[in-house]
Design an enzyme around this catalytic site. Structure first.
Site, PDB file in Angstrom:
ATOM      1  CG  ASP A 151      27.671 -41.053  16.904  1.00  0.00           C
ATOM      2  OD1 ASP A 151      26.456 -41.020  17.114  1.00  0.00           O
ATOM      3  OD2 ASP A 151      28.302 -42.102  16.070  1.00  0.00           O
ATOM      4  CG  ASP A 182      22.386 -39.132  14.514  1.00  0.00           C
ATOM      5  OD1 ASP A 182      23.245 -39.582  15.540  1.00  0.00           O
ATOM      6  OD2 ASP A 182      23.339 -37.957  13.531  1.00  0.00           O
TER       7      ASP A 182
END
Length: 452
Positions: free
Chosen positions: A129, A335
């Site tokens: 992440d 992201d």
């Protein structure tokens, strides 16, 4: 007498030389931290597996592309909501957390990687992440833990486990630090009642057979929320001091890259994550753009997006649409864990109108998946969409922005956002993306990812 004086002089000089040798070996703590030991690895190469791949432990099985994308969009929408909550004031967050009904959690990332924790090492598949800092896994004794595909980590069985003291700067870096029996405690909430809490600890992590001692991570003893049951934990690759990449970065050149294979590729293909000196781009020409720091929200990788074009036509997007405001809100981040791209409403409206004008096709209903702009003809000539980042253009062919439904419908894999914009991983497929934290730059180039 002369002989004795000569002997004394020789002894004195020998002692002086010995003192100088000993003296030159004395290093300060900061110097010791910065020493690059010869046996330290310079780079790692790790395979990333998409969570919905047939070879993933979280695979939903052989489902249709429509069903798969419905799952993807649900996770992406949850993640967007979490990020928007993170990027606002604390008082607003508390109000929203109290009022939240739908479960929303961080860690709804899309790619799994393998690592091992402890001594002896125990293997786990964890979510990578880039939008989180804290690395954590569930730990015994577990007051409240979700079901996971691997055994829960037991710190009492590891000889390298220790707790982070309350006085540590890493403890101070937590958003809500606590202290119990001189050990640092953490508590993370993720937009609703989903949360993880436990003890901030040190442990040896193992990547590709290389041991990395004294990695700070969360040993979660109380983990709640329906969105968490997706692996053995999470490894944070954000920009904050607690993240895994921030902790090991100085010893591996402060850089990492990944290259995400297409979702339409066979499930046996994995995406390479490269950490360290080998992370450089394998391309003769590439674009690079600055990574923007946001002092209010230091975790995210912000970019400077100056405009968007459809084909050769620059879109009429109000100036400052994608800029950070004075309070640290807005802007655009890149992201790994959000699949589609979200654009602030005015920017999205311009892209939607520009693409619709360029293709001149009748629109189709995309509500079965959740997209806004869809067509029935995939064979039509679709123009490129170019994101004009500061200093570099990122050109998207139709494969990087069109979702293909199993019924023949194609949809724009972008959606509107009320504030924060996100450059998602679908738009990053078949590009090698390099994060250089020393120079604060993001570089990118088209690549055949499974050949790197």
């Amino acid at each position: 007498m002369a002989e004795q004086m000569g002997s004394c002089k020789y002894l004195f000089m020998s002692l002086l030389m010995l003192f100088q040798v000993v003296q030159c070996r004395v290093l300060t703590v900061s110097e010791i931290v910065d020493v690059k030991l010869p046996h330290q690895p310079k780079s790692f190469r790790i395979d990333l597996v998409h969570r919905d791949s047939l070879i993933s432990p979280l695979s939903p099985g052989n489902i249709s592309s429509t069903a798969r994308w419905k799952r993807v969009l649900e996770r992406s929408n949850e993640r967007l909501r979490k990020f928007q909550l993170d990027s606002r004031s604390y008082s607003d967050k508390v109000s929203d957390i109290k009022d939240a009904q739908a479960p929303v959690s961080s860690g709804t990332g899309e790619f799994l990687m393998k690592l091992a924790i402890g001594t002896p090492a125990v293997s786990y598949s964890v979510i990578l992440d880039t939008g989180s800092d804290l690395t954590w896994t569930q730990c015994k004794p577990c007051e409240d833990c979700y079901s996971q595909p691997t055994p829960i980590f037991d710190p009492s069985k590891s000889s390298s486990y220790s707790t982070v003291p309350c006085s540590s700067s890493l403890c101070a870096a937590l958003p809500q630090p606590g202290c119990s029996k001189s050990s640092c405690q953490y508590y993370y909430t993720y937009g609703d009642s989903s949360s993880t809490s436990g003890i901030l600890s040190y442990e040896t992590f193992t990547l590709t057979a290389q041991k990395l001692p004294q990695i700070a991570f969360g040993c979660g003893e109380n983990n709640q929320g329906t969105g968490f049951s997706q692996g053995g934990g999470l490894i944070g690759f954000g920009r904050g001091p607690l993240s895994f990449i921030s902790q090991i970065g100085p010893s591996v050149g402060n850089k990492f890259s990944y290259c995400l294979v297409s979702t339409s590729d066979p499930p046996s293909k994995t995406s390479p994550l490269i950490i360290g000196s080998a992370a450089g781009l394998n391309a003769k020409t590439f674009g690079f753009t600055p990574l923007i720091k946001n002092s209010v929200h230091e975790t995210f990788y912000y970019l400077s997006l100056e405009g968007i074009s459809v084909g050769n036509k620059a879109l009429d997007i109000p100036a400052g649409t994608f800029e950070l405001d004075s309070g640290g809100s807005g802007g655009i981040i890149i992201d790994s864990g959000t699949t589609i791209t979200y654009l602030k409403q005015s920017g999205y409206d311009a892209v939607k109108q520009g693409l619709d004008s360029a293709v001149s096709l009748p629109q189709a209903d995309g509500s079965s998946v959740g997209f806004d702009l869809c067509y029935t003809s995939a064979a039509a000539a679709f123009p490129s969409i170019t994101f004009h980042f500061k200093g570099a253009d990122y050109v998207l062919a139709k494969e990087n922005y069109l979702y293909h439904d199993s019924t023949g419908v194609v949809c724009l894999a972008m959606m509107p956002s009320s504030d924060l914009s996100i450059f998602g991983n679908f738009q990053q497929q078949n590009f090698q993306i390099l994060y250089d934290l020393d120079s604060s730059t993001l570089s990118f180039a088209p690549a055949v990812c499974d050949s790197l």
